[in-house]
Design a protein around this motif. Structure first.
Motif, PDB file in Angstrom:
ATOM      1  N   SER A   1       3.847  -3.795  -6.673  1.00 47.36           N
ATOM      2  CA  SER A   1       3.513  -3.796  -5.244  1.00 47.36           C
ATOM      3  C   SER A   1       2.146  -4.447  -5.017  1.00 47.36           C
ATOM      4  CB  SER A   1       3.477  -2.357  -4.729  1.00 47.36           C
ATOM      5  OG  SER A   1       2.402  -1.658  -5.330  1.00 47.36           O
TER       6      SER A   1
ATOM      7  N   TYR B   1      -0.218  -3.063  -3.512  1.00 51.02           N
ATOM      8  CA  TYR B   1      -1.184  -2.005  -3.821  1.00 51.02           C
ATOM      9  C   TYR B   1      -1.490  -1.945  -5.314  1.00 51.02           C
ATOM     10  CZ  TYR B   1      -2.587   2.903  -4.632  1.00 51.02           C
ATOM     11  OH  TYR B   1      -3.216   4.044  -5.050  1.00 51.02           O
ATOM     12  N   ARG B   2      -0.432  -1.962  -6.138  1.00 47.97           N
ATOM     13  CA  ARG B   2      -0.617  -1.928  -7.601  1.00 47.97           C
ATOM     14  C   ARG B   2      -1.396  -3.142  -8.094  1.00 47.97           C
ATOM     15  NH1 ARG B   2      -0.431   2.018 -11.232  1.00 47.97           N
ATOM     16  NH2 ARG B   2      -0.078   3.676  -9.744  1.00 47.97           N
TER      17      ARG B   2
ATOM     18  N   LEU C   1      -4.994  -2.752  -7.230  1.00 43.98           N
ATOM     19  CA  LEU C   1      -5.600  -1.753  -8.128  1.00 43.98           C
ATOM     20  C   LEU C   1      -6.048  -2.350  -9.454  1.00 43.98           C
ATOM     21  CD1 LEU C   1      -3.615   1.618  -8.073  1.00 43.98           C
ATOM     22  CD2 LEU C   1      -6.098   1.308  -7.941  1.00 43.98           C
TER      23      LEU C   1
ATOM     24  N   THR D   1      -2.365   3.664 -17.096  1.00 47.06           N
ATOM     25  CA  THR D   1      -3.548   3.872 -16.274  1.00 47.06           C
ATOM     26  C   THR D   1      -3.510   5.062 -15.351  1.00 47.06           C
ATOM     27  OG1 THR D   1      -4.052   1.555 -16.290  1.00 47.06           O
ATOM     28  CG2 THR D   1      -5.025   2.824 -14.553  1.00 47.06           C
TER      29      THR D   1
ATOM     30  N   LYS E   1      -8.276   3.951  -6.027  1.00 49.88           N
ATOM     31  CA  LYS E   1      -7.105   3.916  -5.135  1.00 49.88           C
ATOM     32  C   LYS E   1      -7.537   3.717  -3.691  1.00 49.88           C
ATOM     33  CE  LYS E   1      -4.361   6.912  -8.094  1.00 49.88           C
ATOM     34  NZ  LYS E   1      -3.558   8.146  -8.165  1.00 49.88           N
TER      35      LYS E   1
ATOM     36  N   LEU F   1      -6.762   0.444  -1.142  1.00 54.91           N
ATOM     37  CA  LEU F   1      -6.225   0.526   0.218  1.00 54.91           C
ATOM     38  C   LEU F   1      -7.205  -0.084   1.229  1.00 54.91           C
ATOM     39  CD1 LEU F   1      -4.607   4.064   0.015  1.00 54.91           C
ATOM     40  CD2 LEU F   1      -3.440   1.845   0.103  1.00 54.91           C
TER      41      LEU F   1
ATOM     42  N   ALA G   1       1.437  -2.665   1.849  1.00 52.23           N
ATOM     43  CA  ALA G   1       0.922  -2.172   0.557  1.00 52.23           C
ATOM     44  C   ALA G   1       2.021  -1.917  -0.470  1.00 52.23           C
ATOM     45  CB  ALA G   1       0.098  -0.904   0.762  1.00 52.23           C
ATOM     46  N   ARG G   2       3.183  -1.437  -0.021  1.00 53.51           N
ATOM     47  CA  ARG G   2       4.255  -1.092  -0.955  1.00 53.51           C
ATOM     48  C   ARG G   2       5.180  -2.261  -1.265  1.00 53.51           C
ATOM     49  NH1 ARG G   2       5.138   4.331  -1.768  1.00 53.51           N
ATOM     50  NH2 ARG G   2       3.706   5.654  -0.610  1.00 53.51           N
TER      51      ARG G   2
HETATM   52  P1  ADP Z   1      -0.034   7.238  -9.929  1.00 56.34           P
HETATM   53  O1  ADP Z   1      -1.308   7.893  -9.458  1.00 56.34           O
HETATM   54  O2  ADP Z   1       0.985   8.166 -10.443  1.00 56.34           O
HETATM   55  O3  ADP Z   1      -0.277   6.073 -10.827  1.00 56.34           O
HETATM   56  P2  ADP Z   1       0.098   6.052  -7.286  1.00 56.34           P
HETATM   57  O4  ADP Z   1       0.056   7.137  -6.292  1.00 56.34           O
HETATM   58  O5  ADP Z   1      -1.142   5.285  -7.515  1.00 56.34           O
HETATM   59  O6  ADP Z   1       0.684   6.627  -8.645  1.00 56.34           O
HETATM   60  O7  ADP Z   1       1.226   5.001  -6.909  1.00 56.34           O
HETATM   61  C1  ADP Z   1       2.624   5.242  -7.011  1.00 56.34           C
HETATM   62  C2  ADP Z   1       3.396   4.155  -6.266  1.00 56.34           C
HETATM   63  O8  ADP Z   1       3.248   4.327  -4.866  1.00 56.34           O
HETATM   64  C3  ADP Z   1       2.900   2.784  -6.590  1.00 56.34           C
HETATM   65  O9  ADP Z   1       4.007   1.936  -6.776  1.00 56.34           O
HETATM   66  C4  ADP Z   1       2.093   2.370  -5.378  1.00 56.34           C
HETATM   67  O10 ADP Z   1       2.351   0.990  -5.113  1.00 56.34           O
HETATM   68  C5  ADP Z   1       2.613   3.217  -4.276  1.00 56.34           C
HETATM   69  N1  ADP Z   1       1.521   3.789  -3.442  1.00 56.34           N
HETATM   70  C6  ADP Z   1       0.768   4.866  -3.724  1.00 56.34           C
HETATM   71  N2  ADP Z   1      -0.071   5.169  -2.735  1.00 56.34           N
HETATM   72  C7  ADP Z   1       0.142   4.262  -1.773  1.00 56.34           C
HETATM   73  C8  ADP Z   1      -0.381   4.059  -0.467  1.00 56.34           C
HETATM   74  N3  ADP Z   1      -1.315   4.863   0.080  1.00 56.34           N
HETATM   75  N4  ADP Z   1       0.086   3.027   0.255  1.00 56.34           N
HETATM   76  C9  ADP Z   1       1.006   2.225  -0.257  1.00 56.34           C
HETATM   77  N5  ADP Z   1       1.570   2.383  -1.459  1.00 56.34           N
HETATM   78  C10 ADP Z   1       1.159   3.387  -2.216  1.00 56.34           C
END
Ligand code: ADP
Ligand code: ADP
Length: 230
Positions: free
Chosen positions: A88, A90-91, A94, A109, A116, A120, A132-133
Motif C-alpha cells: 500500500s 502507507y506501507r 513507512l 518490522t 506510523k 500518515l 493510503a490503503r
Molecule cells: P502492523 O503494525 O501490524 O505492522 P499496520 O497497522 O501498520 O500493521 O498496518 C496494517 C495494514 O493496514 C497495512 O497494510 C497498512 O497499509 C494498513 N494501514 C494501517 N493503518 C492505516 C491507516 N491509518 N490508514 C491507511 N492504511 C493503514
C-alpha cells in the motif's frame, strides 16, 4: 551556517568531467531548482550531495559535517519511484523509516508509533491520505511520485534531493508533483534541491535556480533573473 556547502567539487569518470569546480552554499529552508539539459551533471551532483558518489576533488558539507558516505538524514526522490508495487501507499511511505531500523528488524518490522503517524502525516502532505490503503501498483505515475516524496519525508531528512522527479510525467501531473514537493518543503522548512530540465515548469516553482551546463555552473540566481536559455 549554511545547510549545504559545496566547495570546488569536481567529478571525473575516466576522461569525462561530469562536474567541474562547482561551489555554492544553500541556506536552511531554501528550495533550489537545479536546471540543465541531459548530461549537464545534475545526477552526479545530487549523488555527491547524498554521499552516493565521492567527488574526485573538493568537499561537501551538510550542516557543517563533511559528507563522507551515504547519509540517512538526506532524503532522495528519484525519477523512477522504486516503490514496492504490491504494498500500500502507507506501507511504502513507512519504509522511509527503515534507515533508522536494522535490516533484520525490517523483515518483521515493528514500526514505531511515531513512524506510523509520520507516514500518515506525510501522505496527508502530498494529498494522498484517502489513498493510503491503495496498492502502489494501482496508482498513477504522479501519485507514485507523491508516495515517493512521502517516503522521503518519513525519513525525517535535513535535506531533500530530487533527481528529475517529474521527467516521466505528463505536464499536469508534473506540475502537481512539484507543487506538493514545494508545499512539503515549506511546511517543514526543509532545504530542497530538485533537478529539472524543463525551464517553463521550473519557473513556477523555484526560489533559486542553479543552472548547469557541461558540468559547470552557468547561472545562479532568482526567478526574475531566469532567462529561457539557461
Ligand atoms: P502492523 O503494525 O501490524 O505492522 P499496520 O497497522 O501498520 O500493521 O498496518 C496494517 C495494514 O493496514 C497495512 O497494510 C497498512 O497499509 C494498513 N494501514 C494501517 N493503518 C492505516 C491507516 N491509518 N490508514 C491507511 N492504511 C493503514
Ligand atoms: P544529468 O543528470 O544532467 O543528465 P549526469 O550527471 O548523469 O548528467 O552526467 C554528466 C556526465 O557524466 C555525462 O557526460 C555522463 O555521461 C557522465 N557520467 C555520469 N555518470 C557516469 C558514470 N558512472 N560513468 C561514466 N560517465 C558518467
Amino acid at each position: 551556517m549554511p545547510a549545504v556547502s559545496v566547495q570546488n567539487v569536481t567529478k571525473r569518470f575516466g576522461d569525462t568531467v561530469a562536474v567541474e569546480n562547482i561551489s555554492f552554499e544553500i541556506p536552511e529552508g531554501e528550495f533550489v531548482v537545479l536546471l540543465g539539459p541531459s548530461g549537464a551533471g545534475k545526477s552526479t551532483l545530487l549523488r555527491i550531495l547524498n554521499g552516493l558518489t565521492q567527488p574526485t576533488e573538493g568537499t561537501v558539507h551538510i550542516n557543517d559535517n563533511p559528507v563522507t558516505g551515504r547519509r540517512s538524514d538526506v532524503g532522495m526522490v528519484f525519477q523512477m519511484h522504486y516503490l514496492v508495487e504490491t504494498m500500500s501507499a502507507y506501507r511504502n511511505a513507512l519504509t522511509g523509516a527503515l534507515s533508522r531500523v536494522s535490516l533484520v528488524e525490517s523483515l518483521t518490522t515493528q514500526y514505531e508509533r511515531s513512524d506510523k503517524l509520520a507516514a500518515l502525516e506525510a501522505l496527508d502532505t502530498v494529498g494522498l491520505l484517502d489513498e493510503a490503503r491503495q496498492r502502489a501498483g494501482s496508482m498513477s505515475g504522479g501519485q507514485k511520485q507523491r508516495v515517493g516524496i512521502a517516503r522521503a519525508l518519513v525519513q525525517r531528512p535535513n535535506l531533500l534531493l530530487a533527481d528529475e522527479p517529474v521527467a516521466s510525467l505528463d505536464p499536469k501531473a508534473a506540475e502537481e508533483v512539484m507543487g506538493y514537493m514545494k508545499t512539503a518543503a515549506h511546511e517543514r522548512d526543509l532545504t530542497t534541491v530538485a533537478s529539472l530540465h524543463q525551464v517553463n515548469l521550473a519557473r513556477e516553482f523555484g526560489e533559486r535556480y542553479i543552472g548547469l551546463r557541461d558540468g559547470q555552473v552557468v547561472f545562479d540566481g532568482g526567478r526574475d533573473d531566469l532567462t529561457m536559455d539557461v
